[in-house]
Each structure stands twice: as C-alpha cells, then as structure tokens.
Design a protein around this motif. Structure first.
Motif, PDB file in Angstrom:
ATOM      1  N   SER A 290       0.824  -1.223   0.000  1.00 39.48           N
ATOM      2  CA  SER A 290       0.000   0.000   0.000  1.00 39.48           C
ATOM      3  C   SER A 290       0.849   1.259   0.000  1.00 39.48           C
ATOM      4  N   SER A 291       2.013   1.194  -0.596  1.00 44.55           N
ATOM      5  CA  SER A 291       2.833   2.401  -0.628  1.00 44.55           C
ATOM      6  C   SER A 291       3.575   2.507  -1.959  1.00 44.55           C
ATOM      7  N   SER A 292       3.237   3.535  -2.735  1.00 54.66           N
ATOM      8  CA  SER A 292       3.948   3.650  -4.008  1.00 54.66           C
ATOM      9  C   SER A 292       5.373   4.138  -3.789  1.00 54.66           C
ATOM     10  N   MET A 326      -1.036   9.890  -9.189  1.00 52.53           N
ATOM     11  CA  MET A 326      -1.819   8.911  -8.416  1.00 52.53           C
ATOM     12  C   MET A 326      -3.204   8.732  -9.017  1.00 52.53           C
ATOM     13  N   GLY A 369       3.135   9.029  -1.128  1.00 53.66           N
ATOM     14  CA  GLY A 369       2.999   7.622  -1.541  1.00 53.66           C
ATOM     15  C   GLY A 369       3.070   6.661  -0.377  1.00 53.66           C
ATOM     16  N   ILE A 370       2.278   6.937   0.654  1.00 57.70           N
ATOM     17  CA  ILE A 370       2.296   6.073   1.848  1.00 57.70           C
ATOM     18  C   ILE A 370       0.873   5.604   2.155  1.00 57.70           C
ATOM     19  N   PRO A 371       0.713   4.556   2.981  1.00 59.08           N
ATOM     20  CA  PRO A 371      -0.633   4.066   3.269  1.00 59.08           C
ATOM     21  C   PRO A 371      -1.539   5.161   3.846  1.00 59.08           C
ATOM     22  N   ALA A 373      -2.706   7.803   2.713  1.00 56.81           N
ATOM     23  CA  ALA A 373      -2.506   9.213   2.361  1.00 56.81           C
ATOM     24  C   ALA A 373      -3.754   9.758   1.650  1.00 56.81           C
ATOM     25  N   GLY A 374      -4.363   8.923   0.821  1.00 53.95           N
ATOM     26  CA  GLY A 374      -5.552   9.358   0.080  1.00 53.95           C
ATOM     27  C   GLY A 374      -6.719   9.635   1.009  1.00 53.95           C
ATOM     28  N   ASP A 414      -6.893   0.632  -0.291  1.00 51.60           N
ATOM     29  CA  ASP A 414      -5.593   1.280  -0.455  1.00 51.60           C
ATOM     30  C   ASP A 414      -4.665   0.363  -1.272  1.00 51.60           C
ATOM     31  N   THR A 418      -3.184   1.666  -4.757  1.00 50.98           N
ATOM     32  CA  THR A 418      -1.735   1.818  -4.889  1.00 50.98           C
ATOM     33  C   THR A 418      -1.224   1.030  -6.099  1.00 50.98           C
ATOM     34  N   ASN A 421      -1.920   3.145  -8.960  1.00 51.26           N
ATOM     35  CA  ASN A 421      -0.971   4.274  -9.017  1.00 51.26           C
ATOM     36  C   ASN A 421       0.339   3.853  -9.682  1.00 51.26           C
TER      37      ASN A 421
HETATM   38  N1  ASP Z   1      -1.240   4.430  -0.540  1.00 49.02           N
HETATM   39  C1  ASP Z   1      -1.293   5.190  -1.747  1.00 49.02           C
HETATM   40  C2  ASP Z   1       0.066   5.178  -2.422  1.00 49.02           C
HETATM   41  O1  ASP Z   1       1.050   4.994  -1.773  1.00 49.02           O
HETATM   42  C3  ASP Z   1      -1.757   6.592  -1.523  1.00 49.02           C
HETATM   43  C4  ASP Z   1      -3.176   6.568  -1.042  1.00 49.02           C
HETATM   44  O2  ASP Z   1      -3.419   6.440   0.143  1.00 49.02           O
HETATM   45  O3  ASP Z   1      -4.086   6.649  -1.872  1.00 49.02           O
HETATM   46  O4  ASP Z   1       0.154   5.336  -3.607  1.00 49.02           O
END
Ligand code: ASP
Length: 448
Positions: A290-292, A326, A369-371, A373-374, A414, A418, A421
């Motif tokens: 879950s982290s790009s 994203m 790009g972290i869990p 975040a959206g 998520d 991700t 993304n």
């Molecule tokens: N977790 C997503 C990412 O890292 C961002 C989001 O929370 O949408 O790309």
C-alpha cells in the motif's frame, strides 16, 4: 524455473497465504481485538518497508541525475518533463471523472436501510476516535486546505536545505535538486565526465541492492496482508459497505485494464497487456505494501530490466510519478466522497461534482505515496464541497468525521489503488520511452 518466475510465484503465494492466514486470525482474534495483530504489521515493516524506504532517497537522487545527464540536452529534458506532467494530469483527470461517473451510476450510498446507516455512522465515529494519529493528520489537512497543500508542494519544489529534504524523505525537493545538478553536469561537458560515470556506476550498484531487497517481498507482503485481512476480515467485503467497495474496485479495474492500456496502445502501438505482465512484480508489491513510495525501487528495476523502459525515461518518470501521479487515489477519492454525501442524503449538483473532480485531482497530487494518504487528503475534497454547499440556503454539509465510516475497509482499497498508481507510473515510463529511448533497438521498437 527462471528466477523472475520463482519470485512472482513466491510473491503471489505471500499474498494468498497472507489473505488465508489473515482470515483465520480475523475469525479467532482480530474480530475481537484487532490491535492484538499489530506485531504482524511491525514485522512487515521491519522485513520489507524499512529496507525499501532506505533505498528511496539515494535511489531517486542517483536515478534522476543519471536520467538527466544521459538526456544531456535541456530542450530534450523540457520536452520529456512537459510531456510527463501532461500525461500525469490527463490520466489523473480521466481517472477521477471515471470514479465520479461510476459512483453516480452505481449509487452505493443510496437506499441503504436507515438503521444500517446509523450503525455505520456510530461505528465510524468510534473508529476515528480510536485512531489519534489519523485524526491528527486529518486535522492538519483540514487546517491546510487546498491552498495550503499546494503551497506545501511549491515549498518542496524550491527547497532551502537539501539535506533536510532528504532526512525528512520529501522526494520532490530531491528530484528538483538532482534535476538541476544533472543539467549542470551535462552542461559542464568533459570536465564533469568522471562525475557522470560515477553516478552511472552508483546506479548499477543501487539496482543490485534493490535486486537483493526484492527477495524480501514475499515475506513482507505475507505479513502485511495477514495483518490487513486479520483486522478487517474478508467477510466485511460483503457487509453494508459492499456496494461502495465494489464501486471503487470496479472503477479502478476499468482504469487499470481498459483506460491505461488504451492510452499505452494509442501512444506506443505496443501490447499493453504484455507490459502489464512484465510489470507484475511491481504491481503486486504495491498491492502488498500500500505504498507507491516503498514500491519505487521494485518498480524502477522491473520497468527497466523486464518492461523494456529506457533508463532515460524510467529514471525520471517513475520517481516523479511515485510522488505526484496517483490515478488510483484520484479515482478513489471521487468515489469515496460522493458515496459519503449519498449516505448522508445530500444530493450533489453537477457543479459540486465538478468541484469533486478538480479537488480530488489536486488532492491526489498532494497525497504522499504512503498508506492512507488518500484518506487524509480526502478531507480537502470534502471541505471544498462543504464550502460550496454552505453558500446555498438550508443546505446540509457533511461532517468530516463521516470519513470514519470508510476507515475500516480503507486498507484493502488502499492496496488496490496503490497498484493502480504504480501501474499508471509504469505506463507513463513506457510512453516516454518513445521520446527518449536508450538504445537503437528501443528506438526501432518505439517507432514500431
Ligand atoms: N497508498 C497510496 C500510495 O502509496 C496513496 C493513497 O493512500 O491513496 O500510492
């Protein structure tokens, strides 16, 4: 079995076993006490996320310098840079419009039993109250608003202290600095040649390191998926939020398997599904972590070694993409916001839908790009729609706490967004390979 295939099988096993073990844990412990499973996420963090995060800043710096010095000519960089930003914005806009359309057609928040809606609201509020960290992040986003979020991006684009940007893992400033430094090295000609060679060699070393770390992916995704499913339970997927979950997944699937492949085919005339298969390690890692940002090392390695993207393109397009491009997040934000308004019985006019589309695109750019975040930047979208609604007489607004309703199932969504993304970044790198091929073969392939 070839090494690449073995790794694919292992990652897939990690994902599936993680889901299976997670479901058993959910039935036995997680259902009553989700926090009891936190050791799994801590272990996943140690095994996979931390080693990947360790790579990000040095990798971004070195890869962007290598990309820029190999392009050499600033006008070429201008062309690639401009085309990349245009690609990001267009695909994100398409994603968000797709999300708004899907949620308006499926209407997952309309017609639910009022008792169930009440239950969801109460449960959502409690969930949010328990998560102090998320609450704080959401309060920050609310205070900041859209203007503040963009000011923050601008400040990152013009950093004052590169060491601070690096130590705070803020990639935008590092990209800008590496870009300028790369341009300067190229402009300095033969006197800077040793430095250029150094960065090329350092990049090869980094990639070797990434190749080693990638072998941790199967264990890491197993732990993280077991933790996610252990807390949420697959059974939740058929609960009252099932239409909402279905709408997000359906929208993401359309974007991933139809829109982006069509874009790639139109712009490169190459088989997008073959490329999708070549990029499987990266999308699976994105799904598992879950982290790009954490996926960037894997995505870069896969795009270049297996996906046939040029270094000149991928080294620049992927790092920037993992920070600002994203598609999945933008689409998700549109679906989630409209769903919550539907659930609260608030009808959004076309004008408000346009506000959702614009702010969700901009909020997705601002999302790290972290869990989750959206989920956090979604506050900006809700606030923007509320501001528009409050200008109309007697119009109710949506309490920010309503976001708690979708908090419970967020991690699973998520994972899906991700993966979208990262796939969006990969398609971007493939498209830009056409403008900046490394070798004669790539040039020929690009020209069809
Ligand atoms: N977790 C997503 C990412 O890292 C961002 C989001 O929370 O949408 O790309």
């Amino acid at each position: 079995m070839k090494r690449g295939n073995l790794l694919t099988v292992l990652i897939l096993l990690g994902l599936l076993l993680g889901a299976g073990v997670g479901e058993i844990l959910y039935q036995t412990i997680g259902h009553e006490d989700p926090d009891a499973l936190n050791a799994l996420s801590a272990a996943g963090d140690l095994v996979l996320i931390r080693p990947l995060m360790l790579m990000i800043i040095p990798l971004i710096f070195v890869s962007v310098v290598v990309a820029v010095t190999s392009l050499g000519d600033p006008s070429k960089l201008g062309l690639i840079g401009g085309s990349t930003i245009l690609y990001y914005f267009c695909t994100m806009l398409v994603a968000v419009i797709l999300g708004a359309t899907v949620v308006s057609v499926i209407q997952p928040g309309v017609g639910l039993d009022p008792e169930i809606t009440e239950g969801l609201r109460a449960e959502g509020e409690q969930r949010l109250e328990r998560d102090a960290e998320l609450q704080a992040r959401m309060a920050d986003a609310e205070d900041m608003g859209l203007g503040g979020a963009w000011m923050n991006i601008l400040e990152q684009l013009i950093p004052t202290n590169i060491v601070e940007e690096m130590s705070e893992t803020r990639p935008l400033g590092v990209i800008v600095f590496a870009l300028l430094f790369g341009l300067a090295l190229a402009a300095a000609g033969h006197r800077a040649e040793p430095a250029v060679q150094f960065f090329n060699a350092a990049f090869s070393g980094m990639m070797r390191l990434v190749l080693w770390i990638i072998w941790l992916t199967p264990i890491g995704v197993f732990l993280l998926v077991a933790w996610t499913v252990g807390r949420i339970g697959l059974i939740e997927l058929v609960g009252p939020l099932s239409w909402y979950i279905g709408a997000v997944v359906f929208g993401l699937a359309l974007h991933m398997f139809l829109v982006l492949p069509a874009v790639m085919y139109l712009l490169t005339k190459q088989n997008p599904y073959r490329f999708f298969w070549q990029m499987r390690k990266a999308t699976m890692t994105a799904f598992g972590t879950s982290s790009s940002a954490a996926t960037l090392p894997v995505a870069l390695q896969t795009a270049e070694d297996e996906g046939g993207c040029s270094k000149k393109s991928a080294n620049f397009v992927m790092p920037l993409g993992s920070t600002i491009n994203m598609d999945g997040t933008a689409l998700y934000e549109a679906v989630a916001v409209v769903f919550l308004f539907q659930l609260f019985g608030i009808d959004l006019s076309f004008a408000e839908l346009v506000i959702v589309v614009i702010t969700a695109t901009l909020a997705a750019v601002g999302a790290a790009g972290i869990p989750s975040a959206g989920l956090v930047t979604m506050v900006i979208v809700v606030t923007a729609v509320n501001t528009s609604l409050s200008g109309q007489p007697d119009s109710p607004t949506l309490p920010i706490a309503a976001i708690g309703i979708i908090l419970g199932v967020d991690r699973i969504l998520d994972m899906c967004r991700t993966a979208t993304n990262v796939w969006g970044d990969a398609v971007g790198a493939k498209v830009m390979t056409r403008l900046a091929p490394d070798t004669e073969e790539e040039l020929e392939e690009a020209l069809g």
